[in-house]
Design a protein around this motif. Structure first.
Motif, PDB file in Angstrom:
ATOM      1  N   GLU A   1       4.160  -0.942   3.519  1.00  0.00           N
ATOM      2  CA  GLU A   1       3.987   0.412   2.987  1.00  0.00           C
ATOM      3  C   GLU A   1       5.122   0.754   2.037  1.00  0.00           C
ATOM      4  O   GLU A   1       6.295   0.570   2.353  1.00  0.00           O
ATOM      5  CB  GLU A   1       3.923   1.434   4.116  1.00  0.00           C
ATOM      6  N   LEU A   2       4.763   1.276   0.863  1.00  0.00           N
ATOM      7  CA  LEU A   2       5.725   1.737  -0.125  1.00  0.00           C
ATOM      8  C   LEU A   2       5.651   3.250  -0.242  1.00  0.00           C
ATOM      9  O   LEU A   2       4.622   3.862   0.046  1.00  0.00           O
ATOM     10  CB  LEU A   2       5.435   1.107  -1.491  1.00  0.00           C
ATOM     11  N   SER A   3       6.739   3.845  -0.707  1.00  0.00           N
ATOM     12  CA  SER A   3       6.749   5.285  -0.942  1.00  0.00           C
ATOM     13  C   SER A   3       6.023   5.599  -2.249  1.00  0.00           C
ATOM     14  O   SER A   3       5.841   4.723  -3.105  1.00  0.00           O
ATOM     15  CB  SER A   3       8.185   5.801  -1.016  1.00  0.00           C
TER      16      SER A   3
ATOM     17  N   VAL B   1       0.849  -1.188   0.000  1.00  0.00           N
ATOM     18  CA  VAL B   1       0.000   0.000   0.000  1.00  0.00           C
ATOM     19  C   VAL B   1       0.885   1.239   0.000  1.00  0.00           C
ATOM     20  O   VAL B   1       2.087   1.172   0.277  1.00  0.00           O
ATOM     21  CB  VAL B   1      -0.945   0.041   1.221  1.00  0.00           C
ATOM     22  N   THR B   2       0.279   2.368  -0.306  1.00  0.00           N
ATOM     23  CA  THR B   2       0.946   3.656  -0.146  1.00  0.00           C
ATOM     24  C   THR B   2      -0.064   4.637   0.419  1.00  0.00           C
ATOM     25  O   THR B   2      -1.282   4.450   0.255  1.00  0.00           O
ATOM     26  CB  THR B   2       1.535   4.160  -1.479  1.00  0.00           C
ATOM     27  N   SER B   3       0.415   5.657   1.089  1.00  0.00           N
ATOM     28  CA  SER B   3      -0.499   6.598   1.738  1.00  0.00           C
ATOM     29  C   SER B   3      -1.062   7.586   0.724  1.00  0.00           C
ATOM     30  O   SER B   3      -0.414   7.915  -0.281  1.00  0.00           O
ATOM     31  CB  SER B   3       0.224   7.357   2.849  1.00  0.00           C
ATOM     32  N   PHE B   4      -2.274   8.045   0.968  1.00  0.00           N
ATOM     33  CA  PHE B   4      -2.833   9.120   0.166  1.00  0.00           C
ATOM     34  C   PHE B   4      -2.003  10.378   0.405  1.00  0.00           C
ATOM     35  O   PHE B   4      -1.605  10.672   1.536  1.00  0.00           O
ATOM     36  CB  PHE B   4      -4.291   9.380   0.548  1.00  0.00           C
ATOM     37  N   THR B   5      -1.751  11.137  -0.642  1.00  0.00           N
ATOM     38  CA  THR B   5      -0.910  12.322  -0.510  1.00  0.00           C
ATOM     39  C   THR B   5      -1.652  13.485   0.135  1.00  0.00           C
ATOM     40  O   THR B   5      -1.023  14.440   0.590  1.00  0.00           O
ATOM     41  CB  THR B   5      -0.382  12.772  -1.880  1.00  0.00           C
ATOM     42  N   TYR B   6      -2.972  13.416   0.176  1.00  0.00           N
ATOM     43  CA  TYR B   6      -3.781  14.459   0.814  1.00  0.00           C
ATOM     44  C   TYR B   6      -4.814  13.767   1.687  1.00  0.00           C
ATOM     45  O   TYR B   6      -5.346  12.720   1.290  1.00  0.00           O
ATOM     46  CB  TYR B   6      -4.474  15.331  -0.242  1.00  0.00           C
ATOM     47  N   PRO B   7      -5.120  14.293   2.870  1.00  0.00           N
ATOM     48  CA  PRO B   7      -6.073  13.612   3.766  1.00  0.00           C
ATOM     49  C   PRO B   7      -7.436  13.400   3.108  1.00  0.00           C
ATOM     50  O   PRO B   7      -8.087  14.363   2.685  1.00  0.00           O
ATOM     51  CB  PRO B   7      -6.175  14.569   4.961  1.00  0.00           C
TER      52      PRO B   7
ATOM     53  N   HIS C   1      -3.946   3.351   0.175  1.00  0.00           N
ATOM     54  CA  HIS C   1      -4.645   2.655  -0.908  1.00  0.00           C
ATOM     55  C   HIS C   1      -3.740   1.579  -1.489  1.00  0.00           C
ATOM     56  O   HIS C   1      -2.507   1.632  -1.383  1.00  0.00           O
ATOM     57  CB  HIS C   1      -5.118   3.624  -1.994  1.00  0.00           C
ATOM     58  N   ASP C   2      -4.370   0.593  -2.099  1.00  0.00           N
ATOM     59  CA  ASP C   2      -3.681  -0.530  -2.732  1.00  0.00           C
ATOM     60  C   ASP C   2      -2.816   0.000  -3.879  1.00  0.00           C
ATOM     61  O   ASP C   2      -3.258   0.847  -4.650  1.00  0.00           O
ATOM     62  CB  ASP C   2      -4.761  -1.493  -3.256  1.00  0.00           C
ATOM     63  N   THR C   3      -1.596  -0.507  -4.008  1.00  0.00           N
ATOM     64  CA  THR C   3      -0.716  -0.040  -5.078  1.00  0.00           C
ATOM     65  C   THR C   3      -0.968  -0.736  -6.418  1.00  0.00           C
ATOM     66  O   THR C   3      -0.454  -0.309  -7.445  1.00  0.00           O
ATOM     67  CB  THR C   3       0.765  -0.258  -4.714  1.00  0.00           C
TER      68      THR C   3
END
Length: 231
Positions: free
Chosen positions: A202-204, A135-141, A174-176
């Motif tokens: 978690e991936l960048s 997964v990677t994090s959303f760049t905006y909340p 979200h799923d990469t």
């Protein structure tokens, strides 16, 4: 311990025609997934599930197996990944082959690393997960997401977070769209890629690029070049 890597690569890509074998820095993009699977040294079998003879030929040339072609019923726009995997595993069962763990590795994922595959497998095995995904994090909340109303106005979906500081909001992911590790027996039973007992790594943002449009393809090329200079 017997592991299989299944690379689902149908021939009917619409938005980027022949996407799964389109040239990416001089090689068919599917070859990157095959090479990563081989470099991980995790798999007893690396196979490509495809309905397309040209994709099958390229897959074999790059070291994957294509013991059978995908059925027409599982090669349309509406078939899920889980349905494709079930068909493959059922066909292997007919050949008297079963596995302990299954990895679904997507064919248009040139940023994927063999280290990530190993990390995912270790988490699946040691934590006894049903599945593991990157997964990677959303760049905006997402808590400040907006939607447009029928009259053209815009509103916050969650107005109670309007005055919250970004750093105080829960981190979301979200799923990469790169791979899934699955426990074979549990997957055959529930036929789900994601359960309440799924884990994640978690991936960048630099390691992730969904490729649906040609602009996505260009972005993947940029990220790939940067990663090659840093890995």
């Amino acid at each position: 311990m017997s592991n299989i890597c299944i690379i689902p690569a149908r021939g009917g890509s619409k938005r980027i025609p022949r996407k799964n074998i389109k040239q990416f820095f001089g090689k068919p993009i599917i070859s990157y997934s095959i090479e990563v699977a081989k470099r991980s040294q995790l798999f007893d079998e690396i196979m490509v599930s495809t309905d397309d003879e040209e994709i099958a030929k390229i897959a074999k040339e790059n070291g994957a197996k294509v013991p059978f072609l995908r059925s027409a019923e599982r090669a349309d726009d509406f078939t899920t990944t889980a349905e494709v995997l079930v068909e493959v595993l059922d066909r292997y069962k007919e050949l008297d082959k079963s596995f302990k763990y299954v990895c679904c590795l997507y064919p248009a994922a040139p940023l994927v690393s063999f280290e990530g595959l190993i990390q995912g497998f270790n988490k699946l095995h040691t934590e006894k997960r049903d599945s593991v995904l990157p997964v990677t994090s959303f760049t905006y909340p997402i808590w400040r997401s907006l939607r447009q109303l029928s009259n053209g106005s815009v509103e916050l979906i969650w107005p109670n977070f309007q005055d919250s500081r970004s750093q105080d909001l829960e981190k979301t992911y979200h799923d990469t769209g790169q791979w899934y590790w699955l426990n074979y027996e549990l997957f055959i039973h529930n036929k789900k890629l994601f359960t309440k007992n799924s884990g994640m790594i978690e991936l960048s943002q630099m390691e992730v690029q969904d490729i649906d449009e040609l602009t996505d393809w260009k972005m993947a090329e940029l990220k790939y070049e940067i990663l090659q200079n840093t890995r």
